[in-house]
Scaffold this motif. Structure first.
Motif, PDB file in Angstrom:
ATOM      1  N   ILE A 170       6.457  19.643  73.895  1.00  0.00           N
ATOM      2  CA  ILE A 170       6.348  18.769  75.070  1.00  0.00           C
ATOM      3  C   ILE A 170       6.851  17.387  74.651  1.00  0.00           C
ATOM      4  CG2 ILE A 170       4.852  17.851  76.881  1.00  0.00           C
ATOM      5  CD1 ILE A 170       4.858  20.893  76.802  1.00  0.00           C
ATOM      6  N   MET A 171       7.833  16.878  75.367  1.00  0.00           N
ATOM      7  CA  MET A 171       8.370  15.549  75.060  1.00  0.00           C
ATOM      8  C   MET A 171       8.237  14.650  76.286  1.00  0.00           C
ATOM      9  SD  MET A 171      11.949  16.616  73.210  1.00  0.00           S
ATOM     10  CE  MET A 171      12.366  17.749  74.546  1.00  0.00           C
ATOM     11  N   VAL A 172       7.865  13.399  76.059  1.00  0.00           N
ATOM     12  CA  VAL A 172       7.976  12.386  77.116  1.00  0.00           C
ATOM     13  C   VAL A 172       9.276  11.649  76.836  1.00  0.00           C
ATOM     14  CG1 VAL A 172       6.961  10.385  78.238  1.00  0.00           C
ATOM     15  CG2 VAL A 172       5.482  12.191  77.344  1.00  0.00           C
ATOM     16  N   TYR A 173      10.136  11.717  77.816  1.00  0.00           N
ATOM     17  CA  TYR A 173      11.526  11.299  77.662  1.00  0.00           C
ATOM     18  C   TYR A 173      11.746  10.108  78.590  1.00  0.00           C
ATOM     19  CZ  TYR A 173      16.641  12.336  77.682  1.00  0.00           C
ATOM     20  OH  TYR A 173      18.013  12.308  77.564  1.00  0.00           O
ATOM     21  N   LYS A 174      12.073   8.946  78.031  1.00  0.00           N
ATOM     22  CA  LYS A 174      12.233   7.722  78.827  1.00  0.00           C
ATOM     23  C   LYS A 174      13.702   7.366  78.964  1.00  0.00           C
ATOM     24  CE  LYS A 174      11.057   2.796  78.884  1.00  0.00           C
ATOM     25  NZ  LYS A 174      10.418   1.682  78.143  1.00  0.00           N
ATOM     26  N   PHE A 175      14.125   7.046  80.200  1.00  0.00           N
ATOM     27  CA  PHE A 175      15.517   6.668  80.445  1.00  0.00           C
ATOM     28  C   PHE A 175      15.723   5.174  80.182  1.00  0.00           C
ATOM     29  CE2 PHE A 175      15.290  10.425  83.296  1.00  0.00           C
ATOM     30  CZ  PHE A 175      16.312  11.167  82.708  1.00  0.00           C
ATOM     31  N   GLY A 176      16.843   4.847  79.547  1.00  0.00           N
ATOM     32  CA  GLY A 176      17.238   3.451  79.362  1.00  0.00           C
ATOM     33  C   GLY A 176      18.048   2.957  80.541  1.00  0.00           C
ATOM     34  N   GLU A 177      18.419   1.672  80.500  1.00  0.00           N
ATOM     35  CA  GLU A 177      19.191   1.075  81.597  1.00  0.00           C
ATOM     36  C   GLU A 177      20.536   1.766  81.783  1.00  0.00           C
ATOM     37  OE1 GLU A 177      19.579  -3.068  80.846  1.00  0.00           O
ATOM     38  OE2 GLU A 177      17.429  -3.447  80.882  1.00  0.00           O
ATOM     39  N   ASP A 178      21.137   2.219  80.679  1.00  0.00           N
ATOM     40  CA  ASP A 178      22.453   2.849  80.760  1.00  0.00           C
ATOM     41  C   ASP A 178      22.368   4.353  81.008  1.00  0.00           C
ATOM     42  OD1 ASP A 178      21.419   3.617  78.357  1.00  0.00           O
ATOM     43  OD2 ASP A 178      23.115   2.945  77.126  1.00  0.00           O
ATOM     44  N   LEU A 273       8.042   8.650  87.820  1.00  0.00           N
ATOM     45  CA  LEU A 273       8.690   7.600  88.615  1.00  0.00           C
ATOM     46  C   LEU A 273       7.935   6.283  88.441  1.00  0.00           C
ATOM     47  CD1 LEU A 273       9.264   9.522  91.991  1.00  0.00           C
ATOM     48  CD2 LEU A 273      10.826   9.336  90.057  1.00  0.00           C
ATOM     49  N   ALA A 274       8.670   5.203  88.485  1.00  0.00           N
ATOM     50  CA  ALA A 274       8.059   3.866  88.473  1.00  0.00           C
ATOM     51  C   ALA A 274       8.860   2.983  89.409  1.00  0.00           C
ATOM     52  CB  ALA A 274       8.047   3.284  87.064  1.00  0.00           C
ATOM     53  N   HIS A 275       8.157   2.390  90.368  1.00  0.00           N
ATOM     54  CA  HIS A 275       8.794   1.518  91.362  1.00  0.00           C
ATOM     55  C   HIS A 275       9.931   2.238  92.098  1.00  0.00           C
ATOM     56  CE1 HIS A 275       6.482  -1.741  89.561  1.00  0.00           C
ATOM     57  NE2 HIS A 275       6.961  -1.388  88.377  1.00  0.00           N
ATOM     58  N   GLY A 276       9.701   3.526  92.384  1.00  0.00           N
ATOM     59  CA  GLY A 276      10.655   4.295  93.167  1.00  0.00           C
ATOM     60  C   GLY A 276      11.854   4.804  92.389  1.00  0.00           C
ATOM     61  N   GLU A 277      11.942   4.483  91.107  1.00  0.00           N
ATOM     62  CA  GLU A 277      13.069   4.927  90.286  1.00  0.00           C
ATOM     63  C   GLU A 277      12.581   5.907  89.218  1.00  0.00           C
ATOM     64  OE1 GLU A 277      16.224   4.325  90.903  1.00  0.00           O
ATOM     65  OE2 GLU A 277      15.607   3.146  92.642  1.00  0.00           O
ATOM     66  N   LEU A 278      13.532   6.717  88.715  1.00  0.00           N
ATOM     67  CA  LEU A 278      13.193   7.709  87.700  1.00  0.00           C
ATOM     68  C   LEU A 278      12.984   7.007  86.355  1.00  0.00           C
ATOM     69  CD1 LEU A 278      12.850  10.784  87.278  1.00  0.00           C
ATOM     70  CD2 LEU A 278      15.245  10.848  86.570  1.00  0.00           C
ATOM     71  N   TRP A 279      11.741   6.892  85.942  1.00  0.00           N
ATOM     72  CA  TRP A 279      11.403   6.237  84.669  1.00  0.00           C
ATOM     73  C   TRP A 279      11.700   7.175  83.496  1.00  0.00           C
ATOM     74  CZ3 TRP A 279       8.176   7.239  80.585  1.00  0.00           C
ATOM     75  CH2 TRP A 279       7.846   6.166  79.757  1.00  0.00           C
ATOM     76  N   GLY A 280      11.379   8.475  83.690  1.00  0.00           N
ATOM     77  CA  GLY A 280      11.606   9.447  82.623  1.00  0.00           C
ATOM     78  C   GLY A 280      11.162  10.834  83.046  1.00  0.00           C
ATOM     79  N   LEU A 281      11.044  11.708  82.097  1.00  0.00           N
ATOM     80  CA  LEU A 281      10.636  13.100  82.338  1.00  0.00           C
ATOM     81  C   LEU A 281       9.623  13.530  81.287  1.00  0.00           C
ATOM     82  CD1 LEU A 281      14.130  14.805  82.821  1.00  0.00           C
ATOM     83  CD2 LEU A 281      12.495  14.305  84.641  1.00  0.00           C
ATOM     84  N   ILE A 282       8.732  14.414  81.706  1.00  0.00           N
ATOM     85  CA  ILE A 282       7.970  15.186  80.721  1.00  0.00           C
ATOM     86  C   ILE A 282       8.747  16.489  80.570  1.00  0.00           C
ATOM     87  CG2 ILE A 282       5.794  16.304  80.154  1.00  0.00           C
ATOM     88  CD1 ILE A 282       4.428  14.314  82.074  1.00  0.00           C
ATOM     89  N   ALA A 283       9.448  16.639  79.466  1.00  0.00           N
ATOM     90  CA  ALA A 283      10.318  17.798  79.235  1.00  0.00           C
ATOM     91  C   ALA A 283       9.587  18.802  78.353  1.00  0.00           C
ATOM     92  CB  ALA A 283      11.623  17.351  78.575  1.00  0.00           C
ATOM     93  N   CYS A 284       9.415  20.018  78.900  1.00  0.00           N
ATOM     94  CA  CYS A 284       8.668  21.065  78.203  1.00  0.00           C
ATOM     95  C   CYS A 284       9.637  22.177  77.798  1.00  0.00           C
ATOM     96  CB  CYS A 284       7.574  21.637  79.105  1.00  0.00           C
ATOM     97  SG  CYS A 284       6.574  20.366  79.925  1.00  0.00           S
ATOM     98  N   HIS A 285       9.713  22.478  76.512  1.00  0.00           N
ATOM     99  CA  HIS A 285      10.602  23.522  76.002  1.00  0.00           C
ATOM    100  C   HIS A 285       9.779  24.663  75.392  1.00  0.00           C
ATOM    101  CE1 HIS A 285      14.282  20.624  75.449  1.00  0.00           C
ATOM    102  NE2 HIS A 285      13.993  20.892  76.703  1.00  0.00           N
ATOM    103  N   ASN A 286      10.207  25.875  75.709  1.00  0.00           N
ATOM    104  CA  ASN A 286       9.593  27.038  75.067  1.00  0.00           C
ATOM    105  C   ASN A 286      10.693  27.891  74.450  1.00  0.00           C
ATOM    106  OD1 ASN A 286       6.853  28.046  74.670  1.00  0.00           O
ATOM    107  ND2 ASN A 286       7.636  29.944  75.579  1.00  0.00           N
ATOM    108  N   TYR A 287      10.361  28.594  73.407  1.00  0.00           N
ATOM    109  CA  TYR A 287      11.380  29.313  72.652  1.00  0.00           C
ATOM    110  C   TYR A 287      11.353  30.808  72.924  1.00  0.00           C
ATOM    111  CZ  TYR A 287      11.897  24.702  70.833  1.00  0.00           C
ATOM    112  OH  TYR A 287      12.127  23.347  70.754  1.00  0.00           O
TER     113      TYR A 287
END
Length: 743
Positions: A170-178, A273-287
């Motif tokens: 389980i990863m918390v994935y945060k998007f940058g400005e770019d 989401l934060a302030h209506g924009e996509l702040w990041g994802l909780i990305a869940c990977h299984n093998y």
């Protein structure tokens, strides 16, 4: 319907919402919202009805319903009746998910809208997660929200979600400005290599995918190795079905290959989401393949929404603490602005300056054609370049970037002190700004594999994107960047700008009001001067006349009396001359400039003759050099040159010989005349008084004059938007300069 071909020319516009396929763990039927005629159907329907789906296109949903071995369990209504009644009653959300049995197996039906269609998706109600997800999530939310710090809260969320759904990573994935992402929290099986801190390029999740994550807050890919099922429709229609809101929507082939290259066989994501924009994802990977049913995903969506609110609050709380600290400095500057008349002095104090309201190492105020710097900043020429760039490229009142040299290449030469800039605009037209600078901060980024997407040439010659096969850490040294500007710093600058603009506006209004009062007083003074001067001439004339009559007609006057009367007559003449000069001065204030070309050769020669006749100098050398023509009011320009030439001849009269030189030079933008003499000169103590009314120097008391002539010269020159100045040395002469703008 063919899958979309992804290549280098269209990666960012791949229409992933209309891929024309669904994942194979469920099936899809789309019907017209009004008639319930089947418009689209997934090919894998044959698994459930033992018949081809194309045979039901254009037919009523009820016909397909009869073929399906359905038991609605919770209602006696048919599906057609159900989606109609529930739609009108409480909207489609009231239906979802609807539990039914299909071939004796529990299934959920999820209904969404797509244009004129209603999409019915059927997926298993059973799941690979055998615990009570909703109850467990409730407890986990309490655990997550009990953590105060944002970073720790995100780590807690990763740990809790892994415990609930049992995915390998389980990863918390945060998007940058770019758009690129960073893993900021992680929970994983011990045997897996850590991804914490790894960066992922923006192209891994293209912008259109990020937009869909804002709409669909959860997304499952149950098995990357399953074969998708195509969605078919009437060949005549052949319009792809918009699957924006679909649960079963298939995945871009390049993303499937990307997951396979990572060794991931199932993935699940929760949008943050934060302030209506996509702040990041909780990305869940299984093998290995793993399926979570709709209710479990819905519960996870709720967790994501609560976590989104919490991180928005925590982030706001942390920003608020920083802003409160920074705003103390802003408030001090505001106090100075309220007290000071000079904005530069208010913003640059020893105890507090504009540099102290953020973490900048240098700051600049560009205001009223002056550049004021503090700390480490580019030089003035470079600042002028930045201002010109900002005037063109700055669309909002505040602009900031931590990678200025990558945007404005000319700034690379001073990247060590100005890789980051934060600018607030005071006036675009006047080029007035406050600019803060942050120094270069060389970063070492560790990417999950080489971030440059490799390409392969296909049979048709197109360069087709191929997801990277290695996700081993790939180190990149990033230059020409600074520490990022945080939200508190930007908010503090916005606050300061508002007050600076307010003070500038208030002071401008005060100046405008003073100018109006000054203009009114100036007009009254002109009128007063004209009236008084005009009214004084009548009694003065009478005094002179009576003096002359007494001298002429009264024979009994002794010599002393005659001397007194002669003196009265001389003083009256002098006063009359003074009044005439005052009238000239006041009339100039009222007169409009009537511009015309002036033949300067003719004008100067005429003035020369008149002055020589009037003053009759004994030993004069009068030299006239070049006399280029100028534009101006002929009458007023005549007054200017008459006054200056008359003064030059008069005040050099005691020199032997007296020398007067006049010369003009025409340059690109201006024409400059010099009028010089070798006369008595001007004491440097009186330089500031030369052009003032009625001011005469001690060394010219033996020369006739009123002290008005040079004041008239100054006033006329200003009305022509020209310039006048002088150079002089006591006992050695004076040179006056006149500069006229070329038309």
């Amino acid at each position: 319907m063919n899958a979309y071909n992804v290549n280098l020319t269209n990666c960012d516009i791949e229409p992933i919402h209309i891929l024309g396929q669904i994942q194979s763990h469920g099936f899809l039927v789309a019907v017209n919202s009004e008639t319930h005629i089947i418009t689209y159907i997934s090919e894998n329907i044959h698994v459930y009805i033992r018949d081809e789906g194309k045979n039901y296109l254009g037919k009523s949903l009820s016909e397909l319903e009869e073929k399906l071995n359905l038991d609605t369990l919770e209602s006696e209504l048919t599906i057609s009746q159900l989606i109609t009644v529930r739609n009108y009653a409480n909207g489609l959300e009231a239906i979802n998910p609807f539990l039914l049995k299909l071939n004796s197996q529990p299934y959920f039906m999820i209904v969404t809208s797509s244009g004129d269609n209603k999409i019915l998706e059927f997926e298993p109600a059973a799941a690979d997660v055998n615990i009570d997800v909703q109850q467990t999530i409730g407890r986990s939310i309490s655990e997550i929200l009990s953590v105060k710090k944002l970073d720790a809260m995100l780590q807690k969320a990763a740990t809790e979600i892994k415990r609930i759904i049992g995915y390998g990573r389980i990863m918390v994935y945060k998007f940058g400005e770019d758009g690129h992402g960073e893993v900021v929290a992680e929970a994983k099986e011990d045997f897996l290599a850590p991804f914490m801190g790894l960066h992922y390029p923006a192209s891994d999740i293209p912008k259109q995918a990020r937009e869909l994550y804002k709409i669909n807050l959860t997304r499952i890919i149950a098995d990357v190795n399953s074969i998708n099922s195509a969605i078919i429709t009437d060949k005549l229609k052949n319009i792809p079905l918009d699957l924006t809101h679909s649960c079963l929507r298939a995945v871009s082939p390049i993303h499937i290959q990307y997951l396979k290259n990572m060794g991931v066989e199932s993935s699940f994501s929760i949008s943050l989401l934060a302030h209506g924009e996509l702040w990041g994802l909780i990305a869940c990977h299984n093998y290995s393949p793993k399926f979570i049913n709709y209710k479990a995903r819905d519960a996870a969506k709720l967790l994501g929404q609560i976590l989104s609110s919490a991180l928005e609050y925590r982030q706001g709380e942390e920003d608020s603490e920083k802003f409160t600290y920074l705003n103390q400095g802003v408030n001090q500057l505001i106090e100075h602005l309220e007290k000071e008349t000079n904005i530069n002095e208010a913003l640059f104090r020893d105890n507090i300056s504009i540099k102290d309201i953020n973490s900048a190492t240098g700051a600049v105020l560009v205001f009223e054609n002056k550049i004021t710097r503090i700390g480490d900043t580019p030089n003035e020429e470079q600042i002028e370049e930045i201002v010109e760039w900002l005037k063109i490229n700055m669309s909002d009142s505040v602009y900031y970037t931590h990678r200025f040299p990558q945007i404005f290449s000319a700034s690379k030469i001073y990247s060590q002190i100005g890789s980051g800039i934060l600018a607030c605009m005071l006036s675009r037209e006047l080029g007035e700004f406050i600019i803060w600078f942050k120094p270069e901060q060389i970063q070492t980024l560790t990417w999950a594999g080489n971030p440059e997407k490799p390409v392969e040439q296909s049979e048709n010659g197109l360069l087709t994107l191929s997801p990277r096969k290695s996700f081993d850490g790939w180190t990149d040294i990033v230059k020409n960047t600074s520490e990022k500007w945080n939200r508190a710093e930007i908010a503090a600058v916005v606050n300061l700008r508002e007050h600076v603009i307010y003070v500038i506006t208030r002071k401008a209004n005060e100046i405008r009001l003073l100018n109006e009062k000054l203009k009114h007083a100036y007009e009254e003074l002109d009128t007063f001067s004209f009236t008084v001067s005009h009214d004084l001439r009548t009694p003065l004339s009478s005094i002179k006349t009576y003096s002359e009559l007494l001298i002429t007609n009264n024979k009994s006057l002794d010599d002393n009396a005659r001397k007194v009367l002669d003196r009265i007559k001389v003083c009256a003449d002098r006063m009359d001359l003074l009044i005439k000069e005052i009238l000239k001065y006041s009339m100039i204030g009222k007169a409009d400039v009537q511009t015309a070309p002036i033949d300067m050769t003719h004008l100067i020669n005429e003035i020369k003759e008149d002055v020589i006749v009037g003053l009759q100098p004994k030993d004069l050398e009068f030299h006239i050099g070049d006399t280029p023509d100028i534009q101006g009011d002929p009458v007023m320009i005549n007054q200017v040159f008459t006054n200056l030439i008359n003064n030059a001849v008069k005040y050099s009269a005691k020199s032997t010989p007296s020398v007067v030189n006049i010369n003009g030079v025409k340059l690109d933008k201006e024409t400059i005349y010099t009028i010089s003499d070798n006369g008595v000169g001007i004491d440097d103590r009186y330089y500031k008084l030369v052009f003032e009314l009625f001011k005469r120097m001690d060394n010219v008391k033996d020369f006739e004059g009123t002290g008005v002539g040079l004041a008239i010269v100054k006033r006329i020159i200003e009305k022509h938007h020209a310039r006048v100045w002088f150079e002089s040395k006591l006992g050695m002469g004076t040179t006056f300069y006149l500069s006229f703008v070329n038309s």
